[in-house]
Design an enzyme around this catalytic site. Structure first.
Site, short mmCIF file in Angstrom:
data_model
loop_
_atom_site.label_atom_id
_atom_site.label_comp_id
_atom_site.label_asym_id
_atom_site.label_seq_id
_atom_site.Cartn_x
_atom_site.Cartn_y
_atom_site.Cartn_z
N ASP A 126 43.25 -79.33 99.15
CA ASP A 126 42.55 -78.67 100.41
C ASP A 126 41.10 -78.88 100.18
OD1 ASP A 126 44.60 -77.75 101.90
OD2 ASP A 126 45.18 -75.91 100.81
N GLU A 144 39.40 -73.67 96.54
CA GLU A 144 39.86 -74.74 97.63
C GLU A 144 39.05 -74.56 98.77
OE1 GLU A 144 44.03 -74.29 97.87
OE2 GLU A 144 43.88 -72.24 98.09
N HIS A 152 67.54 -79.10 100.28
CA HIS A 152 68.25 -79.05 98.97
C HIS A 152 68.81 -80.39 98.34
CE1 HIS A 152 69.85 -75.24 97.27
NE2 HIS A 152 70.73 -76.03 96.48
#
Lengths: 69, 616
Positions: B479, B455, B214
């Site tokens: 990928d 991919e 965060h």
């Protein structure tokens, strides 16, 4: 959510689980109760507007708010 | 701690192992760069207060005063929080402000106030100690929970505890912060960084944290350069030490020698120039010298990033990763209505341009809450494989996206497809979704384009057959490259063999583009390669006329597009396909870029070392 709803009412509100009781208007209490889904809880309301408070909280459970916020 | 005494950047001539500056040895640390930018300034060491609370006996006459002090501290802490809530709302939206609203509730909690006051009265102890004792008991109970969500909430309790204690000490921690300093801490909360940024800190270096925490998201949103995962660096610095923080490379130098300092001062001023040049580029059209359009779209994953699209001249969203929406909740039961609310806001904001939603793409390196230990997660249960096995996750998401189509144009992207059968299965689920929505009377666009991520090399190799079944392709080069070259770029031993410009990877891209053309469907590219201006001429030359990248990278890509002609790019791509290896292609591209005076050479140093915040 449960804390916010219960806090709108004057009645005292307690949640019991496995012989342990916390104040239902306390976010820390509700969190530490670690209410996982499927746990059995007993809700206790005491005060002048106890029925209205009980209805409002019961409605939350019925709507499946799912998450302790 | 990873101490790396070796020279880290060839463009800067340093010998960090032995150089001395004001009698102090320069030290360098390598972490993860989570928010871009370079900061140079003195250290402000921010320490959490909770470690150092001592038990003090209070004079019986002063017990009431101590209780008063406690109440006042709670009031002040609440005032801080209210401020934080309003800034968070403005910067990150309502949902993010929720955690701080919960903290306000904690401040008023009878489970905090009553026992603390009782403890002060009975034990005659100082308020700080009472607060710590009460909160610690609550935290221990939370940490014992079997739910990860609840265990993480114990940090909120710690945060509330620190807030009250810091006010009790009247230290006014935050106001005492040196402006024009770099905050160094073990860890910070999102709230801390908001307050710090309001005081004008230069940057932030943390021992813990990662790109998706965060506090990182907040640092990026606020534009505070930040490096995390520095493993114990706080032990090596003291207040006032000179620091260089490189948010691109994730490097930090303590007490740099004059040469390093000069190098970074230059780098910093180049970066500032670059930012202003980018601002000027944002509104310009993305078109080659000979008039061919190349569409530039943004990759986003948070609703709070929407502003970035316009700021950097992006046309719609080429990839909206929905993982973060789920991961930030820490659970998968995200209801259809809740999702609809988010998707609707995005689509409405982006309209009339298109938004491309990629379905939940878990697995691989992305934390999977449904714990399943896999020996080889990248070859395992991920993307569409999970979604088809878990219709209870897929169907609500599809229904929410379909319903959002009533509010603006959108496309759906299916991740990690490797077999035609998966497409068939997916379409039959899609029919179910449409039937249900019709039955319910929900309005939606029945012709939402459905695309797949290309991919997996096998998909590129038989792209014609996929192109006949889907409405668009999006090439995921991260990928695709790791699968085609059999290299895990997260593995230090082989990472230098990972290269998107490998001729084999380029051939797979070419194959995909040709198939898409043959079937007249659009093809875009959304991997990190799309964000690298060096690769731009080759991609455009191969026929990829739609690129999608993190918005901040788009202006530089556009600069290259505007400097080239399509036929030149095509000739370059042709040559690259015949090259021996990636190194040859890189040299070819650098020569080409220099000849076209793209003003890139300095930019490459930033962009190519930019934080790999998340793979696509």
């Amino acid at each position: 959510m449960i804390v916010r709803t219960a806090s709108r009412f004057g009645s005292e509100f307690y949640i019991q689980k496995d012989g342990y009781e916390i104040n239902g208007k306390s976010i820390i209490g509700v969190m530490t109760l670690a209410a996982e889904q499927g746990a059995t809880l007993t809700l206790v309301f005491e005060g002048e507007d106890e029925e209205a408070a009980a209805d409002a909280v019961a409605q939350l459970f019925a709507d499946g708010f799912g998450e302790v916020k | 701690m990873r101490y790396e005494p070796k020279q880290l950047d060839s463009s800067i001539d340093i010998d960090s192992d032995s150089t001395e500056s004001n009698g102090q040895r320069m030290q360098s640390f390598k972490g993860v760069g989570v928010a871009s930018g370079i900061a140079i300034g003195p250290v402000y060491l921010y320490e959490r207060t909770s470690h150092e609370v001592e038990l003090r006996a209070i004079d019986p006459n002063l017990v009431t005063t101590e209780v008063q002090r406690f109440r006042l501290a709670v009031e002040r802490a609440e005032r801080d929080l209210k401020k934080i809530i309003s800034i968070t709302r403005e910067k990150l939206g309502d949902e993010s402000a929720g955690i701080f609203e919960a903290q306000v509730l904690m401040l008023h909690d009878v489970a905090l106030l009553d026992p603390v006051i009782e403890c002060i009265n009975k034990e005659r102890c100082n308020a700080s100690y009472a607060v710590k004792a009460v909160m610690e008991a609550h935290r221990q109970r939370l940490q014992a929970s079997s739910s990860e969500y609840l265990r993480e909430r114990s940090n909120d309790l710690l945060d509330v505890q620190d807030r009250i204690i810091s006010h009790l000490r009247r230290e006014k921690l935050l106001s005492s912060i040196d402006t024009n300093a770099i905050v160094v801490a073990e860890n910070l909360t999102a709230a801390d960084i908001i307050l710090f940024s309001r005081r004008g800190i230069l940057g932030c270096a943390l021992d813990f944290g990662g790109a998706t925490s965060h506090v990182s998201i907040m640092a990026r949103a606020l534009g505070v350069p930040a490096v995390m995962s520095l493993h114990g660096m706080t032990k090596q610095v003291k207040r006032g030490d000179m620091l260089i923080l490189d948010g691109f490379k994730g490097e930090v130098f303590i007490n740099p020698d004059p040469t390093t300092l000069r190098g970074y001062q230059e780098k910093q001023s180049r970066y500032i120039d670059l930012l202003s040049a980018q601002k000027a580029l944002a509104p310009m059209p993305s078109v080659t010298k000979d008039g061919h359009d190349v569409v530039l779209r943004g990759n986003l994953e948070l609703i709070e990033e929407l502003d970035l699209l316009e700021e950097h001249g992006a046309t719609g969203i080429g990839l909206f990763r929905t993982e973060m929406l789920f991961l930030m909740r820490g659970r998968l039961d995200y209801t259809e209505d809740e999702q609809l609310e988010v998707y609707r806001r995005i689509v409405e904001r982006v309209a009339p341009e298109i938004t491309t939603f990629r379905l939940l793409d878990l697995g691989g390196d992305k934390m999977l809450p449904v714990a399943h230990r896999e020996h080889n997660p990248f070859l395992g249960w991920r993307g569409i494989r999970i979604l088809l096995d878990r219709p209870e996750v897929l169907l609500p998401q599809l229904r929410a996206i379909y319903r959002a189509s009533a509010f603006g144009p959108l496309r759906i992207l299916v991740p990690m497809v490797s077999n035609l059968r998966e497409v068939t299965e997916f379409y039959s689920l899609l029919d179910l979704v449409k039937e249900e929505l019709i039955e319910r009377g929900e309005p939606f666009d029945p012709d939402i384009p459905i695309g797949i991520m290309v991919e997996v090399p096998a998909v590129a190799l038989m792209a014609e057959r996929f192109a006949a079944r889907v409405d668009f392709f999006s090439i995921g080069t991260n990928d695709l490259t790791q699968y085609a070259l059999a290299v895990d770029r997260g593995n230090d031993l082989v990472a230098d063999r990972y290269h998107e410009l490998h001729p084999g990877v380029l051939a797979l891209i070419k194959r995909t583009v040709d198939a898409a053309r043959q079937h007249n469907i659009p093809v875009s590219l959304c991997g990190e390669m799309a964000s690298k201006p060096r690769a731009t001429p080759i991609l455009v030359g191969l026929g990829v006329h739609e690129l999608s990248a993190a918005p901040t990278y788009l202006p530089e890509v556009k600069r290259v597009i505007r400097a080239m002609r399509l036929e030149e790019a095509e000739a370059l791509a042709e040559k690259a396909l015949c090259a021996a290896d990636a190194e040859e292609i890189t040299t070819m591209l650098d020569t080409w870029l220099d000849a076209h005076d793209c003003g890139l050479s300095h930019f490459l140093k930033f962009s190519e070392s930019a934080p790999a915040v998340s793979a696509s």
